[in-house]
Motif scaffolding. Structure first.
Motif, PDB file in Angstrom:
ATOM      1  N   LEU A   9       0.779  -1.140   0.192  1.00 20.20           N
ATOM      2  CA  LEU A   9       0.111  -0.049  -0.172  1.00 20.20           C
ATOM      3  C   LEU A   9       1.007   1.174  -0.202  1.00 20.20           C
ATOM      4  O   LEU A   9       1.810   1.380   0.776  1.00 20.20           O
ATOM      5  CB  LEU A   9      -0.862   0.084   1.423  1.00 20.20           C
ATOM      6  N   PRO A  10       0.555   2.121  -0.962  1.00 23.21           N
ATOM      7  CA  PRO A  10      -0.400   2.243  -1.947  1.00 23.21           C
ATOM      8  C   PRO A  10      -0.195   1.428  -3.161  1.00 23.21           C
ATOM      9  O   PRO A  10       1.201   1.212  -3.439  1.00 23.21           O
ATOM     10  CB  PRO A  10      -0.439   3.535  -2.064  1.00 23.21           C
TER      11      PRO A  10
ATOM     12  N   LEU B  95       6.409   7.975  17.376  1.00 23.89           N
ATOM     13  CA  LEU B  95       6.062   6.383  17.590  1.00 23.89           C
ATOM     14  C   LEU B  95       4.749   6.378  17.068  1.00 23.89           C
ATOM     15  O   LEU B  95       4.516   5.315  16.448  1.00 23.89           O
ATOM     16  CB  LEU B  95       6.498   5.794  18.830  1.00 23.89           C
ATOM     17  N   THR B  96       3.771   7.099  17.662  1.00 23.13           N
ATOM     18  CA  THR B  96       2.407   6.941  17.349  1.00 23.13           C
ATOM     19  C   THR B  96       2.397   7.235  15.855  1.00 23.13           C
ATOM     20  O   THR B  96       1.367   6.306  15.109  1.00 23.13           O
ATOM     21  CB  THR B  96       1.747   8.205  17.895  1.00 23.13           C
ATOM     22  N   ALA B  97       2.843   8.198  15.294  1.00 20.85           N
ATOM     23  CA  ALA B  97       2.792   8.443  13.632  1.00 20.85           C
ATOM     24  C   ALA B  97       3.109   7.078  12.915  1.00 20.85           C
ATOM     25  O   ALA B  97       2.887   6.708  12.126  1.00 20.85           O
ATOM     26  CB  ALA B  97       3.657   9.673  13.282  1.00 20.85           C
ATOM     27  N   ARG B  98       4.528   6.549  13.549  1.00 19.76           N
ATOM     28  CA  ARG B  98       5.022   5.542  12.890  1.00 19.76           C
ATOM     29  C   ARG B  98       3.859   4.295  12.885  1.00 19.76           C
ATOM     30  O   ARG B  98       3.752   3.454  12.025  1.00 19.76           O
ATOM     31  CB  ARG B  98       6.327   5.086  13.528  1.00 19.76           C
ATOM     32  N   VAL B  99       3.420   3.989  14.268  1.00 15.47           N
ATOM     33  CA  VAL B  99       2.570   3.078  14.344  1.00 15.47           C
ATOM     34  C   VAL B  99       1.164   2.997  13.413  1.00 15.47           C
ATOM     35  O   VAL B  99       0.904   2.224  12.627  1.00 15.47           O
ATOM     36  CB  VAL B  99       1.997   2.884  15.743  1.00 15.47           C
ATOM     37  N   VAL B 100       0.575   4.109  13.288  1.00 12.61           N
ATOM     38  CA  VAL B 100      -0.365   4.434  12.541  1.00 12.61           C
ATOM     39  C   VAL B 100      -0.206   4.188  11.143  1.00 12.61           C
ATOM     40  O   VAL B 100      -0.900   3.572  10.404  1.00 12.61           O
ATOM     41  CB  VAL B 100      -1.217   5.641  12.726  1.00 12.61           C
ATOM     42  N   ALA B 101       1.077   4.646  10.634  1.00 14.39           N
ATOM     43  CA  ALA B 101       1.427   4.596   9.061  1.00 14.39           C
ATOM     44  C   ALA B 101       1.613   3.119   8.765  1.00 14.39           C
ATOM     45  O   ALA B 101       1.152   2.604   7.723  1.00 14.39           O
ATOM     46  CB  ALA B 101       2.477   5.338   8.947  1.00 14.39           C
ATOM     47  N   GLU B 102       2.152   2.396   9.878  1.00 11.53           N
ATOM     48  CA  GLU B 102       2.652   0.935   9.527  1.00 11.53           C
ATOM     49  C   GLU B 102       1.354   0.065   9.480  1.00 11.53           C
ATOM     50  O   GLU B 102       1.048  -0.718   8.561  1.00 11.53           O
ATOM     51  CB  GLU B 102       3.526   0.385  10.505  1.00 11.53           C
ATOM     52  N   CYS B 103       0.351   0.292  10.374  1.00 12.79           N
ATOM     53  CA  CYS B 103      -0.875  -0.370  10.532  1.00 12.79           C
ATOM     54  C   CYS B 103      -1.732  -0.146   9.363  1.00 12.79           C
ATOM     55  O   CYS B 103      -2.135  -1.062   8.726  1.00 12.79           O
ATOM     56  CB  CYS B 103      -1.686   0.085  11.564  1.00 12.79           C
ATOM     57  N   ASN B 104      -1.627   0.946   8.704  1.00  9.54           N
ATOM     58  CA  ASN B 104      -2.429   1.420   7.665  1.00  9.54           C
ATOM     59  C   ASN B 104      -1.759   0.627   6.465  1.00  9.54           C
ATOM     60  O   ASN B 104      -2.560   0.036   5.491  1.00  9.54           O
ATOM     61  CB  ASN B 104      -2.709   2.731   7.227  1.00  9.54           C
ATOM     62  N   ARG B 105      -0.488   0.557   6.415  1.00  8.09           N
ATOM     63  CA  ARG B 105       0.393  -0.243   5.490  1.00  8.09           C
ATOM     64  C   ARG B 105       0.032  -1.537   5.262  1.00  8.09           C
ATOM     65  O   ARG B 105       0.068  -2.344   4.205  1.00  8.09           O
ATOM     66  CB  ARG B 105       1.818   0.122   5.593  1.00  8.09           C
TER      67      ARG B 105
END
Length: 451
Positions: free
Chosen positions: A15-16, A395-405
């Motif tokens: 993704l994308p 870390l919050t931003a990284r977790v959210v981005a990786e979960c979305n990925r």
């Protein structure tokens, strides 16, 4: 840690994918950068808590359009009601030609919202519009000018509502000057209370500060309304005590101040009650509603005491698209689903599942400083150190981005941008929820191992 077995998430590409990436390039060319996007995927179709993107990837949605889809994507009875309405008429404009669904929905909201008094309701398009009109009505009824909101509160980003909202970036920065006669009070945040202070002591301290506020900032006889979220949404899913909310209501009643409850994110079953106000034993004078009211069809409502709502004269409130027929029939079916399928109780079960998993994760990952929730409105707060509680925005931003990925659509929140929040559709299955939570666990494992 073993990778999560995927029974619902199916990724044909990273993704994308190619088609999403192509659309993203067009988005960058033709759409301003201001509207923010959480997921890198472009949606093709969706049902319940599942989304399929334009590249054929199957994703689990834990964002629910920021709390708009309590009854899920494309619930069949709502879809059918909209189709049937399209065959009759689309929009004659309630200000010109009236229609029965507007009246039926107003009556239904008057019946089910908190308050053992006669109520009236009118409709608008968005949550921010509902808040702005609630403020107009409060000022008209009381003849007073001042409005009091609370720190970390979020009430929108239109001209008036961004003054009520707390977070400067991204909501207010550079958009001033702001609307006047808006004041702010402190709201309890028990996780970040002063060391050595109990939750009860924090409540009492904040209530006592009100007397100084009335002396130093604005006298109570000049205040038209207090506005608050019973559970703060964008502010990080911060939950006050019933005592605090009840004391605010008592103070409002004592001084003839109206209490506006912003239930735009907390309403329609999200917290395990039809409306979050019910958890606190308080009957607001005015309540603002939107998001999950229409299952994604734009509609919002202001419901309140009949005498208050009748303060504006004919023509002083309203709007061209307010209470569209499509929104009204969708909302009537949404409420019917919530009641007949008992999604309100389902929210409580979902919340228990989420909080159990998050508390289990907290034992493994010290970066999870706090776990909190009410019904299916649940969150974890990430910190760099559990003792200092320094927010861990990165870390919050990284977790959210990786979960979305990895196929779980996820959102952050919080005044410090360090909260991960869950707003999944209430129709999500146990299997789908377990898989999505396992992916989040997997991402924490991978990212914290890698530092």
């Amino acid at each position: 840690m073993a990778k999560v077995e995927r029974n619902h998430i199916h990724l044909k590409s990273e993704l994308p994918g190619e088609r999403s990436a192509s659309l993203q390039r067009l988005r960058e060319q033709h759409v301003p950068r201001g509207p923010f996007n959480t997921s890198p995927a472009f949606i093709d179709r969706a049902e319940g808590a599942m989304v399929v993107d334009v590249d054929g990837n199957h994703l689990i949605d834990l964002a629910g359009a920021i709390g708009t889809l309590n009854v899920g994507h494309c619930p069949p009875t709502v879809v059918q009601a909209i189709k049937d309405q399209l065959d009759r008429f689309i929009h004659p404009g309630f200000n010109v030609l009236m229609y029965d669904s507007y009246i039926e929905l107003a009556k239904k909201l008057n019946d089910i919202t908190p308050g053992r008094f006669e109520k009236k309701t009118f409709f608008l398009n968005s949550g921010a519009e509902a808040v702005e009109n609630a403020v107009k009505i409060a000022r008209k009824y009381t003849g007073r000018r001042a409005i009091v909101s609370f720190d970390r509160g979020y009430h929108g980003r239109t001209f008036l509502t961004m003054a009520l909202t707390s977070k400067v970036k991204p909501y207010k920065n550079g958009f001033g000057p702001l609307a006047t006669d808006i004041y702010k009070l402190r709201y309890p945040y028990y996780y970040r209370k002063p060391e050595g202070m109990t939750d009860s002591q924090l409540d009492q301290f904040l209530i006592r500060q009100l007397e100084d506020f009335f002396i130093g900032e604005v006298p109570p006889e000049d205040i038209a309304a207090f506005i608050l979220e019973p559970v703060q949404g964008e502010g990080g899913f911060v939950i006050p005590s019933p005592y605090f909310i009840q004391k605010i209501k008592e103070i409002c009643t004592k001084h003839g101040i109206l209490l506006i409850m912003d239930e735009i994110q907390t309403g329609f079953g999200r917290t395990g009650k039809m409306f979050a106000s019910e958890h606190f034993g308080v009957e607001p004078d005015i309540i603002t509603l939107s998001k999950s009211l229409g299952a994604g069809v734009p509609i919002s409502a202001v419901t309140g005491r009949a005498d208050v709502m009748d303060a504006p004269a004919a023509g002083e409130i309203g709007g061209t698209y307010g209470g569209s027929p499509l929104g009204c029939v969708a909302a009537l079916e949404v409420i019917n689903l919530l009641e007949t399928v008992n999604l309100v109780n389902r929210a409580t079960k979902i919340g228990r599942m989420i909080l159990t998993k998050f508390k289990e994760m907290q034992q493994s990952f010290p970066v999870i400083g706090d776990v909190r929730g009410l019904g299916a409105m649940c969150a974890i707060e990430l910190v760099k150190d559990p003792i200092t509680k320094e927010p861990n925005k990165e870390l919050t931003a990284r977790v959210v981005a990786e979960c979305n990925r990895r196929g779980v659509v996820l959102l952050s929140a919080g005044i410090y941008s360090n909260v991960i929040r869950i707003l999944s559709p209430l129709v999500i299955t146990d299997s789908q929820l377990h898989e999505a939570l396992s992916v989040i666990d997997e991402v924490f494992q991978d990212l914290t191992e890698k530092g």
